[in-house]
Every structure is written in structure tokens, then in C-alpha cells.
Design a protein around this motif. Structure first.
Motif, PDB file in Angstrom:
ATOM      1  N   GLN A  47       0.840  -1.192   0.169  1.00 46.59           N
ATOM      2  CA  GLN A  47      -0.060   0.080   0.090  1.00 46.59           C
ATOM      3  C   GLN A  47       0.881   1.133  -0.101  1.00 46.59           C
ATOM      4  N   PRO A  48       1.433   1.635  -1.174  1.00 42.69           N
ATOM      5  CA  PRO A  48       2.216   2.815  -1.527  1.00 42.69           C
ATOM      6  C   PRO A  48       1.718   4.258  -0.822  1.00 42.69           C
ATOM      7  N   ASP A  49       0.520   4.285  -0.778  1.00 42.86           N
ATOM      8  CA  ASP A  49      -0.243   5.232  -0.428  1.00 42.86           C
ATOM      9  C   ASP A  49      -0.351   5.574   1.060  1.00 42.86           C
ATOM     10  N   LEU A  50      -0.025   4.589   1.830  1.00 46.78           N
ATOM     11  CA  LEU A  50      -0.363   4.519   3.271  1.00 46.78           C
ATOM     12  C   LEU A  50       1.106   5.041   3.809  1.00 46.78           C
ATOM     13  N   ASN A  51       0.923   6.183   4.703  1.00 43.13           N
ATOM     14  CA  ASN A  51       2.071   6.830   5.507  1.00 43.13           C
ATOM     15  C   ASN A  51       2.204   5.933   6.671  1.00 43.13           C
ATOM     16  N   VAL A  52       3.077   4.886   6.653  1.00 42.31           N
ATOM     17  CA  VAL A  52       3.007   3.872   7.944  1.00 42.31           C
ATOM     18  C   VAL A  52       4.068   4.171   8.665  1.00 42.31           C
ATOM     19  N   VAL A  53       3.964   4.333  10.075  1.00 40.36           N
ATOM     20  CA  VAL A  53       4.802   4.527  10.988  1.00 40.36           C
ATOM     21  C   VAL A  53       5.582   3.409  11.181  1.00 40.36           C
ATOM     22  N   GLN A  54       7.061   3.746  11.763  1.00 42.68           N
ATOM     23  CA  GLN A  54       7.676   2.350  12.121  1.00 42.68           C
ATOM     24  C   GLN A  54       7.074   1.433  12.873  1.00 42.68           C
ATOM     25  N   TRP A  55       7.181   0.251  13.091  1.00 38.70           N
ATOM     26  CA  TRP A  55       6.561  -0.593  13.764  1.00 38.70           C
ATOM     27  C   TRP A  55       7.379  -2.093  13.928  1.00 38.70           C
ATOM     28  N   CYS A  56       7.305  -2.543  15.157  1.00 36.01           N
ATOM     29  CA  CYS A  56       7.758  -3.805  15.621  1.00 36.01           C
ATOM     30  C   CYS A  56       6.877  -4.812  15.981  1.00 36.01           C
ATOM     31  N   PHE A  57       7.027  -5.726  16.160  1.00 29.52           N
ATOM     32  CA  PHE A  57       5.900  -6.962  16.212  1.00 29.52           C
ATOM     33  C   PHE A  57       6.126  -7.945  17.332  1.00 29.52           C
ATOM     34  N   ARG A  58       5.414  -8.210  18.176  1.00 32.75           N
ATOM     35  CA  ARG A  58       5.510  -9.328  19.471  1.00 32.75           C
ATOM     36  C   ARG A  58       4.300 -10.141  19.309  1.00 32.75           C
ATOM     37  N   GLU A  59       4.660 -11.335  19.146  1.00 24.91           N
ATOM     38  CA  GLU A  59       3.385 -12.485  19.106  1.00 24.91           C
ATOM     39  C   GLU A  59       3.396 -13.068  20.777  1.00 24.91           C
ATOM     40  N   MET A  60       2.189 -12.734  21.374  1.00 21.40           N
ATOM     41  CA  MET A  60       1.995 -13.086  22.634  1.00 21.40           C
ATOM     42  C   MET A  60       1.801 -14.600  22.722  1.00 21.40           C
ATOM     43  N   SER A  61       1.968 -15.530  23.958  1.00 18.30           N
ATOM     44  CA  SER A  61       2.025 -16.716  23.953  1.00 18.30           C
ATOM     45  C   SER A  61       1.196 -17.061  25.218  1.00 18.30           C
ATOM     46  N   PRO A  62       0.087 -18.101  24.946  1.00 21.02           N
ATOM     47  CA  PRO A  62      -0.361 -18.510  23.679  1.00 21.02           C
ATOM     48  C   PRO A  62      -1.298 -17.355  22.849  1.00 21.02           C
ATOM     49  N   LEU A  63      -1.344 -17.753  21.768  1.00 22.91           N
ATOM     50  CA  LEU A  63      -2.219 -17.189  20.909  1.00 22.91           C
ATOM     51  C   LEU A  63      -3.680 -17.629  21.385  1.00 22.91           C
ATOM     52  N   ILE A  64      -4.649 -16.692  21.431  1.00 27.68           N
ATOM     53  CA  ILE A  64      -5.928 -17.210  21.726  1.00 27.68           C
ATOM     54  C   ILE A  64      -7.018 -16.851  21.107  1.00 27.68           C
ATOM     55  N   ASP A  65      -8.109 -17.445  20.941  1.00 28.64           N
ATOM     56  CA  ASP A  65      -9.298 -16.817  20.474  1.00 28.64           C
ATOM     57  C   ASP A  65      -9.893 -16.218  21.735  1.00 28.64           C
ATOM     58  N   SER A  66     -10.456 -14.994  21.625  1.00 28.05           N
ATOM     59  CA  SER A  66     -10.491 -14.026  22.637  1.00 28.05           C
ATOM     60  C   SER A  66     -11.459 -14.627  23.757  1.00 28.05           C
ATOM     61  N   ALA A  67     -12.397 -15.540  23.291  1.00 26.08           N
ATOM     62  CA  ALA A  67     -13.076 -16.149  24.107  1.00 26.08           C
ATOM     63  C   ALA A  67     -12.452 -16.852  25.212  1.00 26.08           C
ATOM     64  N   ASN A  68     -11.286 -17.181  25.319  1.00 29.16           N
ATOM     65  CA  ASN A  68     -10.570 -17.756  26.276  1.00 29.16           C
ATOM     66  C   ASN A  68      -9.553 -16.752  26.976  1.00 29.16           C
ATOM     67  N   MET A  69      -9.950 -15.614  26.911  1.00 27.44           N
ATOM     68  CA  MET A  69      -9.101 -14.521  27.670  1.00 27.44           C
ATOM     69  C   MET A  69      -9.421 -14.814  28.988  1.00 27.44           C
ATOM     70  N   THR A  70      -8.427 -14.347  29.728  1.00 26.90           N
ATOM     71  CA  THR A  70      -8.452 -14.288  31.442  1.00 26.90           C
ATOM     72  C   THR A  70      -7.921 -13.209  31.997  1.00 26.90           C
ATOM     73  N   PRO A  71      -8.158 -13.161  33.200  1.00 27.17           N
ATOM     74  CA  PRO A  71      -7.479 -11.946  34.109  1.00 27.17           C
ATOM     75  C   PRO A  71      -5.948 -12.329  34.088  1.00 27.17           C
ATOM     76  N   ALA A  72      -5.626 -13.527  34.086  1.00 27.51           N
ATOM     77  CA  ALA A  72      -4.140 -13.912  34.325  1.00 27.51           C
ATOM     78  C   ALA A  72      -3.424 -13.279  33.055  1.00 27.51           C
ATOM     79  N   TYR A  73      -4.113 -13.524  31.816  1.00 26.11           N
ATOM     80  CA  TYR A  73      -3.664 -13.307  30.557  1.00 26.11           C
ATOM     81  C   TYR A  73      -3.462 -11.642  30.718  1.00 26.11           C
TER      82      TYR A  73
END
Length: 334
Positions: A47-73
Motif C-alpha cells: 500500500q504505497p499510499d499509506l504513510n506507515v509509522v515504524q513498527w515492531c511486532f511481538r506475538e503473545m503466547s499462547p495465541l488465543i481465541d478471545s473467548a479464552n481471555m482471562t484476567p491472568a492473561y
């Protein structure tokens, strides 16, 4: 509450928790999948028309369906956000999250991240990235653009071009491109005159135990006691209308009174989409107040649930928890 305005984002940490946005087909239906960083990078590069800010990425573990979200997460998520800002040279955070519990998590982070000197946006999608008519890339690129423009410090929810205060909104639709709405809840809450240092983002929090009980016609003390005796520290009581309940049931009221005497914090909110709790309007509400129930005013279920987790998780004295429940801390009562 965080009110300072940040400068335009220059380095965004993208935290991927799972959810529909990155799901792919499995033998049992759509399931969370790794590899979203590469897919996101490929899309943004296309998408050359997007002015995208610099970003970095972190994958949380475990990846979840949000139906499985908990306060511990939530505690792991808040730690990842803090690490990104305090240790990884990021000035803002974008959280990719499933929509089913997105409003809960975003509201909880409002209270877990008090004083964080950076903006945090939550977004997701109703259809997975890459499928026809998906809203995934629209929401990702829109959220990044919003951060690049500069957002106030604190937590917001971004969806379909709209920024919302997490403590005032909820998911009300399971279809379409606009599942979240800002609810018309009563304001008028008095702002807390001070926020205890224990609540600040850089102070440790532990897991709390909070229950939720919707009132229905005919509910009795046995059902209430089953939850109160389960080990919870606080209970969100979803009342009728402006905060009424079975006031002609002595056993039900006695259970509420015992809970207060045992140190369990009980907060009344309304089941209605609009309005709020005013416990002294009806006798059926004032008797709840007499039994020790606190008023949640116009707080949403998502907001009060996250607020109680933060207050109890900060090890505040019980009297201070009860005081702050009825005061505005993060925009939940304005």
C-alpha cells in the motif's frame, strides 16, 4: 486518568494476542494462527499510499481465541505493554485482539496502566485478514494512522475509523463492521481526589477473583450464596433498572450483608444499555444499599470488572477499595 497528549508516534509495538484477525481454517473451524507479522508486513508494503509509522511486532503466547481471555492473561499483556514502552524504545502500542472480549481487555488495561506515558490502541476484526470483505487491514492501517497522528496517553479502542473510550463502550453486535458502541450511561461521578501510588502502571499487581451475577426474576439466596462462597473477593451485581433487586427476600438481603461483613465488595450496576444505578430512588434499591452494596453508577460491566481487578490486585486496604469503587478513576463514571 491519563490526560497528557503524546506526540505523533514514531515507533509502535504491535502486540498480537490472536483473535479473528489472524485466524486461519482448521479441522475444527477458525483458530488462532502464527505468522501474522509477515502477513501484516506484506500488506502494508503493498500500500504505497499509506504513510506507515515504524513498527515492531511481538506475538503473545499462547495465541488465543478471545473467548479464552482471562484476567491472568491481562497481567501478561500489561507487562508486555510496559516492557515495550519502558525497555524497548517504543512510544506507543497497538494490541490486536479478538472482538468477543476486546472491550473487557481494553477496559481492564485502562486501570492496569494508570500513568503510562504512552498511548495504547486496541483493535481487531470481525472477519479474518485475507478473506473477502474482511475489515482486518482497514482496522490495522487505520489504528496505525491514528497513532501516527498523535493520541492522548492511555488506552483507547479503535474500530472502523472510530476511537472509543473502553470504559464507556461494549460489543453489542456479533455481525457487521461496527460491533462496538459507546453506551449512553449516566455520568456525574465525582473524580477521585487522588490515585494511590499502588495503582500506577509500574507497581506490581496480582491476580484477583471477581464474580458477576445478573439478577433475574425469582433469584434467591441459594444462587447468591453459591457465588459468594466460591472464594471471590468482589461481586458485580447486575441489577434491574436504576439498581433494584429482590428487596422483599430477607434471606437474599442477609446474604448480601454477610458478604460485606466478610470483606467481599459488592457493586451494583444496571442491566440496561442506557442509564445507570441510583440505589436510593426505589425502596428495592435502598435496601440493597442498606445491606452494604455499593453503587456502580453508570459503569459498564466491562469497566467495573476491570476496575475491581485492578483495585484488589493492588492490595489496597478494603476501605480504600470501597471508596474508589464509587469515584471516577479512568473516565468510567464521567
Amino acid at each position: 486518568m491519563n490526560v497528557a497528549t503524546s506526540n505523533a508516534a514514531k515507533r509502535v509495538m504491535v502486540l498480537y494476542t490472536g483473535g479473528t484477525i489472524g485466524m486461519q481454517a482448521s479441522a475444527n473451524g477458525l483458530a488462532p494462527a502464527s505468522g501474522f507479522e509477515a502477513r501484516m508486513g506484506e500488506y502494508l508494503a503493498s500500500q504505497p499510499d499509506l504513510n506507515v509509522v515504524q513498527w515492531c511486532f511481538r506475538e503473545m503466547s499462547p495465541l488465543i481465541d478471545s473467548a479464552n481471555m482471562t484476567p491472568a492473561y491481562w497481567l501478561r499483556l500489561s507487562a508486555a505493554i510496559i516492557e515495550a514502552i519502558d525497555q524497548q524504545d517504543c512510544d506507543s502500542v497497538l494490541v490486536l485482539h479478538g472482538t468477543d472480549t476486546l472491550a473487557y481487555s481494553a477496559a481492564a488495561m485502562c486501570f492496569q496502566l494508570i500513568g503510562l506515558p504512552a498511548p495504547v490502541l486496541f483493535t481487531g476484526s470481525m472477519l479474518p485478514a485475507g478473506v473477502p470483505h474482511s475489515d482486518a487491514w482497514e482496522n490495522v492501517s487505520g489504528a496505525l494512522a491514528a497513532l501516527a497522528q498523535g493520541q492522548p496517553n492511555g488506552v483507547q479502542l479503535y474500530f472502523h475509523g472510530t476511537l472509543m473510550a473502553p470504559t464507556r463502550c461494549a460489543k453489542v453486535r456479533s455481525f457487521g463492521r461496527n460491533p462496538f458502541v459507546s453506551l449512553l450511561r449516566n455520568g456525574g461521578g465525582t473524580a477521585a481526589d487522588y490515585v494511590p501510588s499502588e495503582l500506577l502502571y509500574n507497581r506490581p499487581k496480582h491476580l484477583a477473583n471477581v464474580g458477576v451475577l445478573p439478577l433475574v426474576p425469582g433469584i434467591g439466596a441459594a444462587q447468591l450464596d453459591a457465588l459468594l462462597n466460591s472464594g471471590i473477593e468482589a461481586l458485580v451485581l447486575e441489577c434491574f433498572g436504576s439498581g433494584t433487586g429482590p428487596s422483599d427476600d430477607p434471606a437474599f438481603l442477609a446474604s448480601l450483608q454477610r458478604a460485606q461483613e466478610n470483606g467481599i465488595v459488592i457493586v451494583a450496576i444496571t442491566q440496561c444499555h442506557e442509564g445507570g444505578v441510583e440505589l436510593d430512588v426505589y425502596e428495592a434499591g435502598s435496601r440493597l444499599r442498606d445491606a452494604g452494596v455499593l453503587s456502580g453508577g453508570g459503569m459498564t460491566r466491562e469497566a467495573v470488572f476491570g476496575k475491581l481487578h485492578a483495585l484488589l490486585g493492588a492490595d489496597l486496604p478494603l476501605a480504600e477499595v470501597r471508596r474508589l469503587v464509587e469515584l471516577d478513576v479512568c473516565g468510567e463514571l464521567v
